[in-house]
Write a protein that holds these residues in place. Structure first.
Motif, mmCIF file in Angstrom:
data_model
loop_
_atom_site.group_PDB
_atom_site.id
_atom_site.type_symbol
_atom_site.label_atom_id
_atom_site.label_comp_id
_atom_site.label_asym_id
_atom_site.label_seq_id
_atom_site.Cartn_x
_atom_site.Cartn_y
_atom_site.Cartn_z
ATOM 1 N N SER A 23 -5.229 -5.627 -16.029
ATOM 2 C CA SER A 23 -4.857 -5.654 -14.614
ATOM 3 C C SER A 23 -3.489 -6.289 -14.447
ATOM 4 N N ARG B 203 -0.864 -2.392 -6.099
ATOM 5 C CA ARG B 203 -1.489 -2.212 -4.789
ATOM 6 C C ARG B 203 -2.844 -2.903 -4.744
ATOM 7 N N ASP B 204 -3.614 -2.738 -5.828
ATOM 8 C CA ASP B 204 -4.953 -3.320 -5.865
ATOM 9 C C ASP B 204 -4.906 -4.841 -5.764
ATOM 10 N N THR B 205 -4.034 -5.470 -6.535
ATOM 11 C CA THR B 205 -3.945 -6.929 -6.535
ATOM 12 C C THR B 205 -3.487 -7.446 -5.172
ATOM 13 N N SER C 117 0.808 -1.212 0.000
ATOM 14 C CA SER C 117 0.000 0.000 0.000
ATOM 15 C C SER C 117 0.846 1.268 0.000
ATOM 16 N N GLN D 133 -1.127 1.529 -9.981
ATOM 17 C CA GLN D 133 -2.058 1.261 -8.881
ATOM 18 C C GLN D 133 -2.427 -0.217 -8.848
ATOM 19 N N GLY D 134 -2.375 -0.882 -9.999
ATOM 20 C CA GLY D 134 -2.735 -2.285 -10.080
ATOM 21 C C GLY D 134 -1.944 -3.184 -9.146
ATOM 22 N N ARG E 122 -3.828 -6.003 -2.325
ATOM 23 C CA ARG E 122 -4.903 -5.746 -1.373
ATOM 24 C C ARG E 122 -5.997 -6.813 -1.492
#
Length: 135
Positions: free
Chosen positions: A123, A21-23, A10, A18-19, A25
């Motif tokens: 993604s 961090r998103d994955t 994060s 950002q992908g 998370r």
């Protein structure tokens, strides 16, 4: 070629997609936190391979989902935090070196890992995932 030293998924610099961090998370919060193993389809590519310690290679989303279900139950996993130490992006592929802190029903665990990432359907997803106990 970009290399980004980091401390936690994060906390990756804004220049890292950002992908990432998103994955991470999704894995931390949905898969481990909520036990939603179907969410692994948003973490791993369809033809991903994992190389768990002390076991053979496992390829494909369905076998990977089954592995994580069994591992989470066997270890009594309560939570997990991924800490990215470095991420290197090479076009539509990247690799990450990091460590994870895992809270289990027994003792906490620390592991070190390498993930090869691929862009998949817009993604960033894990394509090859290997880890073992941190010393």
């Amino acid at each position: 070629l970009h290399s980004f030293p980091t401390r936690r998924s994060s906390d990756l610099p804004a220049t890292v997609p950002q992908g990432f961090r998103d994955t991470n998370r999704i894995f931390e919060e949905e898969v481990v936190g909520k036990g939603d193993f179907a969410a692994l389809s948003r973490v791993y590519t369809a033809d991903a391979t994992i190389l768990p310690p002390g076991a053979g290679m496992i390829t494909g989303l369905a076998p990977i989902q089954e592995f994580w279900k069994q591992a989470a139950v066997a270890l009594g996993v309560k939570s997990l935090s991924l800490h990215s130490l470095s991420v290197t992006v090479l076009g539509d592929t990247a690799y990450e070196i990091g460590r994870a802190e895992i809270t289990t029903a027994a003792d906490p665990m620390s592991v070190k890992y390498v993930v090869v990432w691929k862009q998949d359907g817009g993604s960033w997803k894990w394509h090859v995932d290997i880890w073992n106990a941190a010393s």
